[in-house]
Design a protein around this motif. Structure first.
Motif, PDB file in Angstrom:
ATOM      1  N   VAL A 281     -36.038 -24.725 -24.200  1.00  0.00           N
ATOM      2  CA  VAL A 281     -36.062 -24.958 -22.748  1.00  0.00           C
ATOM      3  C   VAL A 281     -34.972 -24.196 -22.016  1.00  0.00           C
ATOM      4  CG1 VAL A 281     -37.203 -27.204 -22.896  1.00  0.00           C
ATOM      5  CG2 VAL A 281     -34.696 -27.087 -22.986  1.00  0.00           C
ATOM      6  N   SER A 282     -34.051 -23.587 -22.768  1.00  0.00           N
ATOM      7  CA  SER A 282     -32.992 -22.810 -22.130  1.00  0.00           C
ATOM      8  C   SER A 282     -32.479 -21.814 -23.172  1.00  0.00           C
ATOM      9  CB  SER A 282     -31.879 -23.755 -21.647  1.00  0.00           C
ATOM     10  OG  SER A 282     -30.970 -23.115 -20.792  1.00  0.00           O
ATOM     11  N   HIS A 284     -29.594 -18.470 -23.670  1.00  0.00           N
ATOM     12  CA  HIS A 284     -28.485 -17.690 -23.100  1.00  0.00           C
ATOM     13  C   HIS A 284     -27.851 -16.890 -24.223  1.00  0.00           C
ATOM     14  CE1 HIS A 284     -28.898 -20.146 -19.497  1.00  0.00           C
ATOM     15  NE2 HIS A 284     -29.088 -21.150 -20.331  1.00  0.00           N
ATOM     16  N   VAL A 289     -31.425 -23.769 -26.403  1.00  0.00           N
ATOM     17  CA  VAL A 289     -31.401 -25.222 -26.214  1.00  0.00           C
ATOM     18  C   VAL A 289     -32.817 -25.761 -26.383  1.00  0.00           C
ATOM     19  CG1 VAL A 289     -30.747 -27.123 -24.674  1.00  0.00           C
ATOM     20  CG2 VAL A 289     -29.500 -24.951 -24.567  1.00  0.00           C
ATOM     21  N   ARG A 314     -25.139 -26.172 -33.170  1.00  0.00           N
ATOM     22  CA  ARG A 314     -23.831 -26.351 -32.522  1.00  0.00           C
ATOM     23  C   ARG A 314     -23.600 -27.832 -32.266  1.00  0.00           C
ATOM     24  NH1 ARG A 314     -22.284 -23.217 -27.066  1.00  0.00           N
ATOM     25  NH2 ARG A 314     -23.029 -21.403 -28.244  1.00  0.00           N
ATOM     26  N   TYR A 315     -24.563 -28.487 -31.637  1.00  0.00           N
ATOM     27  CA  TYR A 315     -24.490 -29.949 -31.512  1.00  0.00           C
ATOM     28  C   TYR A 315     -25.840 -30.523 -31.104  1.00  0.00           C
ATOM     29  CZ  TYR A 315     -23.866 -29.457 -26.390  1.00  0.00           C
ATOM     30  OH  TYR A 315     -24.017 -29.152 -25.075  1.00  0.00           O
ATOM     31  N   HIS A 320     -31.179 -32.912 -26.135  1.00  0.00           N
ATOM     32  CA  HIS A 320     -31.122 -31.492 -26.477  1.00  0.00           C
ATOM     33  C   HIS A 320     -30.486 -31.267 -27.841  1.00  0.00           C
ATOM     34  CE1 HIS A 320     -30.816 -31.315 -21.910  1.00  0.00           C
ATOM     35  NE2 HIS A 320     -31.891 -30.597 -22.151  1.00  0.00           N
ATOM     36  N   VAL A 322     -28.549 -27.868 -29.473  1.00  0.00           N
ATOM     37  CA  VAL A 322     -28.061 -26.533 -29.113  1.00  0.00           C
ATOM     38  C   VAL A 322     -27.867 -25.733 -30.401  1.00  0.00           C
ATOM     39  CG1 VAL A 322     -26.284 -25.240 -27.880  1.00  0.00           C
ATOM     40  CG2 VAL A 322     -26.924 -27.536 -27.096  1.00  0.00           C
TER      41      VAL A 322
ATOM     42  N   ASN B 104     -32.785 -31.524 -15.693  1.00  0.00           N
ATOM     43  CA  ASN B 104     -32.964 -30.638 -16.837  1.00  0.00           C
ATOM     44  C   ASN B 104     -34.098 -29.666 -16.549  1.00  0.00           C
ATOM     45  OD1 ASN B 104     -31.076 -31.440 -18.900  1.00  0.00           O
ATOM     46  ND2 ASN B 104     -32.236 -33.348 -19.102  1.00  0.00           N
ATOM     47  N   GLU B 105     -34.149 -28.611 -17.343  1.00  0.00           N
ATOM     48  CA  GLU B 105     -35.231 -27.651 -17.250  1.00  0.00           C
ATOM     49  C   GLU B 105     -36.520 -28.272 -17.796  1.00  0.00           C
ATOM     50  OE1 GLU B 105     -32.143 -27.056 -17.869  1.00  0.00           O
ATOM     51  OE2 GLU B 105     -31.765 -25.630 -16.272  1.00  0.00           O
ATOM     52  N   ASP B 129     -32.951 -22.653 -14.719  1.00  0.00           N
ATOM     53  CA  ASP B 129     -31.942 -21.647 -15.072  1.00  0.00           C
ATOM     54  C   ASP B 129     -32.567 -20.349 -15.556  1.00  0.00           C
ATOM     55  OD1 ASP B 129     -32.722 -22.119 -17.715  1.00  0.00           O
ATOM     56  OD2 ASP B 129     -30.743 -22.741 -18.417  1.00  0.00           O
ATOM     57  N   ASN B 130     -33.888 -20.191 -15.326  1.00  0.00           N
ATOM     58  CA  ASN B 130     -34.565 -19.019 -15.891  1.00  0.00           C
ATOM     59  C   ASN B 130     -35.662 -18.522 -14.941  1.00  0.00           C
ATOM     60  OD1 ASN B 130     -36.925 -17.884 -17.559  1.00  0.00           O
ATOM     61  ND2 ASN B 130     -35.192 -17.747 -18.978  1.00  0.00           N
ATOM     62  N   LEU B 158     -19.996 -26.800 -20.086  1.00  0.00           N
ATOM     63  CA  LEU B 158     -20.578 -27.570 -21.185  1.00  0.00           C
ATOM     64  C   LEU B 158     -21.223 -26.658 -22.230  1.00  0.00           C
ATOM     65  CD1 LEU B 158     -21.401 -30.369 -22.344  1.00  0.00           C
ATOM     66  CD2 LEU B 158     -23.342 -30.367 -20.797  1.00  0.00           C
ATOM     67  N   GLY B 159     -21.710 -25.490 -21.790  1.00  0.00           N
ATOM     68  CA  GLY B 159     -22.304 -24.537 -22.735  1.00  0.00           C
ATOM     69  C   GLY B 159     -23.669 -24.948 -23.222  1.00  0.00           C
ATOM     70  N   ARG B 160     -24.453 -25.582 -22.368  1.00  0.00           N
ATOM     71  CA  ARG B 160     -25.794 -26.002 -22.776  1.00  0.00           C
ATOM     72  C   ARG B 160     -26.792 -25.275 -21.867  1.00  0.00           C
ATOM     73  NH1 ARG B 160     -25.936 -32.213 -23.278  1.00  0.00           N
ATOM     74  NH2 ARG B 160     -26.792 -32.296 -21.186  1.00  0.00           N
ATOM     75  N   CYS B 161     -27.407 -25.942 -20.934  1.00  0.00           N
ATOM     76  CA  CYS B 161     -28.300 -25.270 -20.007  1.00  0.00           C
ATOM     77  C   CYS B 161     -27.479 -24.735 -18.823  1.00  0.00           C
ATOM     78  CB  CYS B 161     -29.378 -26.237 -19.515  1.00  0.00           C
ATOM     79  SG  CYS B 161     -30.359 -26.953 -20.858  1.00  0.00           S
ATOM     80  N   GLY B 162     -28.147 -23.959 -17.974  1.00  0.00           N
ATOM     81  CA  GLY B 162     -27.494 -23.478 -16.755  1.00  0.00           C
ATOM     82  C   GLY B 162     -27.145 -22.003 -16.808  1.00  0.00           C
ATOM     83  N   ARG B 164     -25.112 -18.611 -16.559  1.00  0.00           N
ATOM     84  CA  ARG B 164     -23.766 -18.372 -17.081  1.00  0.00           C
ATOM     85  C   ARG B 164     -22.878 -17.580 -16.123  1.00  0.00           C
ATOM     86  NH1 ARG B 164     -25.674 -21.996 -20.522  1.00  0.00           N
ATOM     87  NH2 ARG B 164     -25.119 -21.714 -22.713  1.00  0.00           N
TER      88      ARG B 164
END
Lengths: 378, 378
Positions: A281-282, A284, A289, A314-315, A320, A322, B104-105, B129-130, B158-162, B164
């Motif tokens: 869904v994401s 980068h 994600v 990652r977590y 989600h 990641v 969320n996406e 985010d896309n 946070l380094g998840r969605c979104g 950069r």
């Protein structure tokens, strides 16, 4: 038993579940709990081929909470089914499973009444570690005019339920044998403190020590003239040591049916039958994600693994997961399958399995008595 | 909104749920998820009294998954509701919640179609985010003849969605503003990496840094002529810093409604509204075993606490919690209430809340779209 699937298959009133049937795996709503039927059947056959001595299989339904899978296990030679709760037992007895051990104490008037209700449809055996509880079980069995089998639960080192001493075990067995409505069948002990020991030799040694504590109680019961037809113990991690002990009559293996990342290194040779399908869904750079997290995967420790990809987890967040990829980063919208860290808590989150054969969904099997148990039952 | 409860209350076809209504708390089947209505209402009032500037509340339904609670939050002044998934949004829109942000996406044709379906009943805003996802949302909104609000999701650390970068955010916003069926409403960023920082000063500083990243994107959008009506961020742990930032228009607080052991030290002054009722099923010296574990409590880290007892939690197993008492060890069969470590994953395990007023169960509220979401919906 062939009608189990027909009677309980699919969730009533959910058109999205109906629409999943016949679809290929990469065209499903996510997250989805996928069960590969061929891998499941291979795992059942493999455990059957590994445990060939006098010890029989009594697979643990806490892993799957499914009448269809319990039925497949009985068809492939299991002596009966183990459950963790009275609600699992009641559900499986209603679905036609004929011999059920509840490997925990059942306490409280209404739960005990339900236990007696289950005993109308199946041979029910329950673990007991307390005299007052034994009396309550006896009263309920008499009222309902049923017989409840009982095993004395022995603490073999886990420090949870179970009598703590030989003396306590013998006294409890003597009491049970005299109580109307109860049939003393033997002893039970769960060596849960051994099953995840990574070193095979240490794991076997710990399990043998645990079984020697259980068998001391069995010996003492027999010396006092009590019947010990059942010595029930074991889990997937100790199937080899406990399952080859000629005095253990049955082992409560559960996780072998699906396998997961917490058992794969400990018990090699089984296939991953259960995955959580998810969608990217994401995305980068090399980070991706997925739309599956703790609310559909369960715990984050040990982490899940990704089928067919060397991705680093990652977590795992609530909704989600990641992942970092070295190369070949999956596209937005791509489907990925995650192998859960521990299947029993993953299954407990879901309402159904999408059963997959040759990459296509062929059935939807309900997950019974999940969560609090009583409140999810119809 | 008063009819929300009436329309969706109780689980159909489960007589055990019906039988719980009117019963005192110590006479219920366990484990059971108890919701104290007075504590819930105090928590809603308290957060309302704490956030009094220009920032409004948009409580997060991932905590409760309940139409009744979302409705109470809107009645107590919330600007709308936040959800984690399209299934939560669809459920709440059907139940009459009029303004929903999916934080969320939403990716995949069928999920996006459901998003547009929800937009027939409520004002829907979704995080993006896309660019490809934005086009898919636009296509679906046009097909369904609805308008979808969109916020640009910004990674604030946070380094998840979104997105950069500033550049990426501006380009995406420009694209969204030009796509038919979509209405660019502003920006969103979740500072989830700050919310559990135990030191209040560091937590505030981290949250301010995160918000400055979000507001840089908001500034750049406005500099490029885009509308920024919405700046959405925050969680219960950062309600004070993020919620007092005059440029943040709304905060997505969730856990304040129930409180739990992971938030209690960070955000003092709220009451425990949610507990898992359990029964003592085994008792050995000072050690007590309860019939509630990971399958009804969720994670074991942080551990639950025991209401009214100074008991030490030894461990949480699948179906059990093992406690050690210094004195006054509860009897076999006694009821104990556990405060979950983290409520959102606990709620996700259950099918319903037993709503308690003055120690008596007064209602049963369903938990919506739990687990995989789509498969638990009727």
């Amino acid at each position: 038993m062939t009608e189990v699937g027909e009677r309980t298959s699919n969730q009533p009133g959910n058109s999205r579940v109906e629409e999943s049937l016949g679809k290929p795996v990469d065209n499903l709503l996510t997250p989805a709990l996928l069960l590969r039927r061929d891998a499941l059947e291979r795992n059942l056959e493999r455990m059957k081929s590994l445990v060939t001595g006098p010890t029989r299989l009594r697979p643990h339904a806490k892993t799957h909470k499914s009448a269809q899978i319990a039925s497949l296990q009985v068809q492939s030679g299991a002596i009966g089914i183990t459950t963790a709760t009275v609600w699992e037992a009641l559900s499986l007895a209603s679905a036609g499973i004929g011999d059920i051990l509840i490997a925990n104490e059942v306490v409280g008037a209404e739960k005990i009444r339900c236990l007696s209700e289950a005993a109308r449809n199946a041979r029910i055996t329950v673990a007991v570690d307390n005299p007052a509880n034994a009396r309550d079980l006896s009263d309920s069995a008499r009222c309902a005019d049923v017989e409840l089998g009982v095993v004395v639960d022995v603490d073999v080192g886990l420090g949870r339920c179970g009598v703590r001493s030989l003396h306590e075990g013998v006294a409890l067995a003597k009491q049970i044998a005299e109580l109307p409505g109860l049939l003393l069948r033997g002893v039970m002990g769960f060596e849960g403190h051994c099953t995840f020991e990574p070193d095979p030799k240490r794991r076997s040694r710990f399990a043998r020590e645990a079984m020697s504590r259980l068998l001391q109680v069995a010996d003492a019961l027999e010396a006092h003239g009590q019947t010990v037809d059942v010595v029930s113990a074991g889990g997937t991690g100790t199937y080899d040591s406990t399952g080859s002990n000629p005095r253990v009559t049955e082992i409560q293996v559960g996780s072998y049916a699906f396998m997961d990342t917490s058992h794969a290194a400990i018990v090699p040779g089984f296939d991953y039958a259960l995955t959580v399908l998810s969608t990217v869904v994401s995305r980068h750079g090399n980070t991706v994600v997925l739309d599956a997290g703790k609310k559909s995967l369960g715990l984050d420790d040990p982490p899940p693994s990704v089928v067919g990809h060397a991705a680093a987890v990652r977590y795992v967040a609530e909704e989600h997961t990641v992942l970092d990829f070295d190369s070949e980063v999956p596209a937005l919208g791509a489907s990925l399958e995650l192998v859960p860290g521990y299947c029993p808590v993953t299954v407990n989150l879901h309402d159904l399995y999408l059963v997959v054969d040759d990459g296509v969904v062929v059935d939807a099997w309900p997950i019974l008595a999940r969560g609090a148990g009583w409140s999810s039952m119809r």
